[in-house]
Design a protein around this motif. Sequence first.
Motif, PDB file in Angstrom:
ATOM      1  N   CYS A 198      28.270  26.518  40.622  1.00 64.56           N
ATOM      2  CA  CYS A 198      28.304  26.762  39.179  1.00 64.56           C
ATOM      3  C   CYS A 198      29.728  27.054  38.734  1.00 64.56           C
ATOM      4  N   ARG A 199      29.941  26.981  37.456  1.00 64.11           N
ATOM      5  CA  ARG A 199      31.266  27.194  36.889  1.00 64.11           C
ATOM      6  C   ARG A 199      31.786  28.588  37.205  1.00 64.11           C
ATOM      7  N   GLY A 200      30.917  29.605  37.172  1.00 63.84           N
ATOM      8  CA  GLY A 200      31.320  30.975  37.474  1.00 63.84           C
ATOM      9  C   GLY A 200      31.840  31.111  38.895  1.00 63.84           C
ATOM     10  N   GLU A 201      31.121  30.502  39.832  1.00 59.30           N
ATOM     11  CA  GLU A 201      31.560  30.571  41.230  1.00 59.30           C
ATOM     12  C   GLU A 201      32.878  29.845  41.423  1.00 59.30           C
ATOM     13  N   LYS A 202      33.007  28.695  40.813  1.00 57.14           N
ATOM     14  CA  LYS A 202      34.252  27.935  40.951  1.00 57.14           C
ATOM     15  C   LYS A 202      35.429  28.719  40.377  1.00 57.14           C
ATOM     16  N   ALA A 203      35.201  29.419  39.281  1.00 52.46           N
ATOM     17  CA  ALA A 203      36.256  30.237  38.684  1.00 52.46           C
ATOM     18  C   ALA A 203      36.651  31.368  39.629  1.00 52.46           C
ATOM     19  N   VAL A 204      35.667  31.995  40.272  1.00 50.76           N
ATOM     20  CA  VAL A 204      35.954  33.074  41.214  1.00 50.76           C
ATOM     21  C   VAL A 204      36.696  32.523  42.428  1.00 50.76           C
ATOM     22  N   GLU A 205      36.265  31.386  42.941  1.00 57.95           N
ATOM     23  CA  GLU A 205      36.943  30.785  44.088  1.00 57.95           C
ATOM     24  C   GLU A 205      38.403  30.462  43.753  1.00 57.95           C
ATOM     25  N   LYS A 206      38.643  29.912  42.573  1.00 55.49           N
ATOM     26  CA  LYS A 206      40.007  29.583  42.153  1.00 55.49           C
ATOM     27  C   LYS A 206      40.838  30.853  42.015  1.00 55.49           C
ATOM     28  N   ALA A 207      40.264  31.873  41.412  1.00 56.85           N
ATOM     29  CA  ALA A 207      40.978  33.146  41.256  1.00 56.85           C
ATOM     30  C   ALA A 207      41.306  33.751  42.614  1.00 56.85           C
ATOM     31  N   LEU A 208      40.391  33.631  43.563  1.00 57.25           N
ATOM     32  CA  LEU A 208      40.614  34.161  44.904  1.00 57.25           C
ATOM     33  C   LEU A 208      41.731  33.396  45.610  1.00 57.25           C
ATOM     34  N   GLU A 209      41.816  32.096  45.370  1.00 60.32           N
ATOM     35  CA  GLU A 209      42.920  31.302  45.926  1.00 60.32           C
ATOM     36  C   GLU A 209      44.267  31.791  45.389  1.00 60.32           C
ATOM     37  N   LEU A 210      44.291  32.109  44.099  1.00 58.17           N
ATOM     38  CA  LEU A 210      45.533  32.537  43.451  1.00 58.17           C
ATOM     39  C   LEU A 210      45.902  33.978  43.789  1.00 58.17           C
TER      40      LEU A 210
END
Length: 112
Positions: free
Chosen positions: A17-29
């Motif tokens: 989902c979009r929420g998970e993808k946003a969290v994954e991206k934030a965790l990468e950064l």
Amino acid sequence: MPITHSATRSPSATRGCRGEKAVEKALELSPEDYFIIDSMGWVLYREGNLKGAAEQLRRALQRRPDAEIGAHLGEVLWVMGRRDEAERIWQESLKSAPENDTLQKTIKRFKR
């Protein structure tokens, strides 16, 4: 834009989902940001990955002893059947933030 639990608490918080993808991206950064780590733990919990959720939430709590993170970790541990450990986490969190609304509601919900 900060990642909040409102994105990960919704019923649509499932894999991909979009929420998970946003969290994954934030965790990468920001891989060491305890609030983002907490959010990832919450996403994993909502997906049913209890072990992964507990690992992420424990990691977040080690970086910052925070009542809301403690509430989340305690909830996951409780659901895993590790109730003594959950209660210990909640009690430790209560010492530092006895008025935290999330912590109070979580404890009340599980210790009826």
